[in-house]
Design an enzyme around this catalytic site. Structure first.
Site, short mmCIF file in Angstrom:
data_model
loop_
_atom_site.label_atom_id
_atom_site.label_comp_id
_atom_site.label_asym_id
_atom_site.label_seq_id
_atom_site.Cartn_x
_atom_site.Cartn_y
_atom_site.Cartn_z
CB THR A 1 -32.08 48.63 29.04
OG1 THR A 1 -31.10 49.52 29.73
CG2 THR A 1 -32.61 49.17 28.00
CB CYS A 2 -30.09 45.58 32.90
SG CYS A 2 -29.11 45.26 31.64
CB SER B 1 -23.58 50.00 25.23
OG SER B 1 -24.82 50.28 24.56
N PRO C 1 -25.20 44.70 20.21
CG PRO C 1 -25.54 42.68 19.18
CD PRO C 1 -24.75 43.26 19.89
#
Length: 177
Positions: A55-56, A119, A125
């Site tokens: 992911t980023c 996160s 989400p």
């Protein structure tokens, strides 16, 4: 998990807490290359099953290693070599930012990631969808079978159960000004 019959779970990665954006960008895998990267991971020494979450904010390699290859230093060396060769990034640019989890710690970390507890924005989400996509790509590439399949299904259950609780806590939290 019985190490003698099932192998050893090893998770190696970088994320927003351990690596600057410049390093994460060099290791990010575009969606159209994820299946190829996953198949390449599966061909590394000792890797029986594997999944890549890209992911980023993170790149993580989740692998089930053969017991003979799962010695802490050897598994990490092999996975670091994969990152170096696949991305043409020198190991000394990656190694200071890596984290490694094994067995229960790897499972705990995966649960935290999928539940959005690890996160930048706790409770967002999007990460669960990204974990599901990584799983789907790995499964379709033939890199997920019995052991990671069971782990991923349990991961999705844990993440779904934690989502309403996270939303409740977020609703009670004061909004930033």
């Amino acid at each position: 998990m019985s190490a003698t019959t099932q192998g050893r779970l090893v998770l190696l990665g970088i994320n927003h807490n351990t690596a600057p954006i410049e390093v994460r960008e060099r290791l990010a895998i575009p969606a159209e290359r994820l299946a190829d990267a996953t198949r390449t991971l599966l061909h590394q020494p000792g890797v029986r099953e594997g999944l890549i979450l890209s992911t980023c904010n993170r790149v993580e390699l989740l692998t089930l290693q053969d017991d003979a290859e799962a010695a802490p230093s050897q598994a990490k060396t092999d996975l670091l070599r994969f990152l170096h060769e696949y991305f043409a990034v020198p190991p000394h640019d990656i190694q200071p930012h890596l984290y490694e989890f094994r067995e229960r710690e790897a499972v705990r970390h995966l649960f935290r990631v999928a539940s959005s507890l690890d996160s930048m924005v706790v409770g967002e989400p999007q990460i669960l969808g990204q974990v599901k996509e990584a799983y789907t790509v790995a499964r379709d590439a033939g890199a997920v079978s019995t052991h990671l399949e069971a782990l991923m299904q349990r991961t999705f259950t844990v993440a779904k159960k934690s989502a309403p609780k996270l939303r409740s806590v977020q609703a009670l939290s004061p909004s930033p000004r």
